[in-house]
Design a protein around this motif. Structure first.
Motif, PDB file in Angstrom:
ATOM      1  N   SER A 100       4.748   3.142   0.955  1.00 33.96           N
ATOM      2  CA  SER A 100       4.783   4.593   0.844  1.00 33.96           C
ATOM      3  C   SER A 100       6.027   5.193   1.490  1.00 33.96           C
ATOM      4  O   SER A 100       6.617   4.615   2.402  1.00 33.96           O
ATOM      5  N   THR A 101       6.379   6.393   1.050  1.00 38.37           N
ATOM      6  CA  THR A 101       7.465   7.111   1.719  1.00 38.37           C
ATOM      7  C   THR A 101       7.112   7.381   3.184  1.00 38.37           C
ATOM      8  O   THR A 101       8.010   7.603   3.998  1.00 38.37           O
ATOM      9  N   TRP A 102       5.844   7.316   3.531  1.00 32.46           N
ATOM     10  CA  TRP A 102       5.427   7.493   4.929  1.00 32.46           C
ATOM     11  C   TRP A 102       6.052   6.428   5.825  1.00 32.46           C
ATOM     12  O   TRP A 102       6.109   6.586   7.035  1.00 32.46           O
ATOM     13  N   ARG A 103       6.541   5.340   5.254  1.00 30.31           N
ATOM     14  CA  ARG A 103       7.077   4.248   6.065  1.00 30.31           C
ATOM     15  C   ARG A 103       8.333   4.630   6.836  1.00 30.31           C
ATOM     16  O   ARG A 103       8.694   3.961   7.802  1.00 30.31           O
ATOM     17  N   LEU A 163       0.800  -1.223   0.000  1.00 32.34           N
ATOM     18  CA  LEU A 163       0.000   0.000   0.000  1.00 32.34           C
ATOM     19  C   LEU A 163       0.834   1.275   0.000  1.00 32.34           C
ATOM     20  O   LEU A 163       1.657   1.492   0.888  1.00 32.34           O
ATOM     21  N   ASP A 164       0.553   2.113  -0.970  1.00 31.69           N
ATOM     22  CA  ASP A 164       1.057   3.482  -0.996  1.00 31.69           C
ATOM     23  C   ASP A 164       0.031   4.349  -0.253  1.00 31.69           C
ATOM     24  O   ASP A 164      -1.111   3.920  -0.055  1.00 31.69           O
ATOM     25  N   ILE A 165       0.410   5.541   0.140  1.00 30.22           N
ATOM     26  CA  ILE A 165      -0.526   6.435   0.841  1.00 30.22           C
ATOM     27  C   ILE A 165      -0.934   7.607  -0.048  1.00 30.22           C
ATOM     28  O   ILE A 165      -2.100   7.773  -0.379  1.00 30.22           O
ATOM     29  N   ASP A 166       0.022   8.438  -0.447  1.00 30.79           N
ATOM     30  CA  ASP A 166      -0.308   9.616  -1.252  1.00 30.79           C
ATOM     31  C   ASP A 166      -0.773   9.187  -2.638  1.00 30.79           C
ATOM     32  O   ASP A 166      -0.111   8.415  -3.325  1.00 30.79           O
ATOM     33  N   GLY A 167      -1.956   9.677  -3.022  1.00 30.21           N
ATOM     34  CA  GLY A 167      -2.546   9.303  -4.306  1.00 30.21           C
ATOM     35  C   GLY A 167      -3.388   8.045  -4.225  1.00 30.21           C
ATOM     36  O   GLY A 167      -4.060   7.679  -5.179  1.00 30.21           O
ATOM     37  N   VAL A 168      -3.375   7.374  -3.075  1.00 34.01           N
ATOM     38  CA  VAL A 168      -4.154   6.148  -2.876  1.00 34.01           C
ATOM     39  C   VAL A 168      -5.167   6.354  -1.744  1.00 34.01           C
ATOM     40  O   VAL A 168      -6.361   6.143  -1.928  1.00 34.01           O
ATOM     41  N   LEU A 169      -4.699   6.769  -0.600  1.00 32.45           N
ATOM     42  CA  LEU A 169      -5.578   7.097   0.537  1.00 32.45           C
ATOM     43  C   LEU A 169      -5.608   8.601   0.791  1.00 32.45           C
ATOM     44  O   LEU A 169      -6.650   9.169   1.081  1.00 32.45           O
ATOM     45  N   ASN A 170      -4.464   9.227   0.703  1.00 33.73           N
ATOM     46  CA  ASN A 170      -4.360  10.674   0.842  1.00 33.73           C
ATOM     47  C   ASN A 170      -4.437  11.247  -0.569  1.00 33.73           C
ATOM     48  O   ASN A 170      -3.439  11.634  -1.162  1.00 33.73           O
TER      49      ASN A 170
END
Length: 162
Positions: A54-57, A6-13
């Motif tokens: 995600s880079t959030w990781r 799972l990526d975050i930006d563009g997927v959930l954010n």
């Protein structure tokens, strides 16, 4: 075990969520509600787990604002216990063109110990390499996880890898 990379930006954010955020006076980062609901349904219908790509990781397990907001959003939808792991970081600059290599590395390192039955990649990037391309669902940055992508993800997660 079934895995959602799972990526975050563009997927959930999503871009839609970011625009709505700018119009509010909230101090929180609220992910796209439709995307979050669709992710929660995928997890429930397939009994799968999340591996964050995600880079959030880079904030994994810290008390940074981004990590706190990610977990808060997951708790809101009851999916926080589905966060299993993060992919390895191959370069300190977090270039997204390495993401598929990080996914492949995680799969290689975890295939036997975690008995990976199936996986899907939810990301807004363009390329996910040769090995992972058949399991890659590209999200539109504005919309994130649509109902159509949710249905495709469920189908892929129910289809064992060869």
């Amino acid at each position: 075990m079934r895995i959602i990379f799972l990526d975050i930006d563009g997927v959930l954010n999503t871009d839609r969520a970011v625009r709505m955020q700018k119009n509010s006076n909230k101090d929180t980062i609220d992910f796209d509600q439709e995307s979050m609901m669709n992710l929660a349904m995928i997890l429930k219908e397939t009994n799968s787990y999340i591996v964050l790509t995600s880079t959030w990781r880079i904030h994994y397990g810290t008390d940074s604002r981004l990590w706190t907001e990610l977990i808060r959003n997951f708790v809101e939808f009851g999916i926080e216990k589905r966060l299993l792991d993060i992919t390895p970081i191959l370069d300190k600059h977090l270039h997204t063109e390495n993401r598929w290599k990080e996914i492949e590395m995680w799969l290689h390192e975890n295939q036997e110990t975690r008995s990976i039955e199936s996986f899907v990649i939810l990301d807004d990037e363009w390329d996910m390499g040769i090995y992972t391309k058949d399991r890659f669902l590209k999200c539109q940055g504005y919309r994130g996880i649509s109902i159509e992508l949710k249905e495709k993800a469920v189908e892929l997660l129910r289809t064992p890898i060869i």
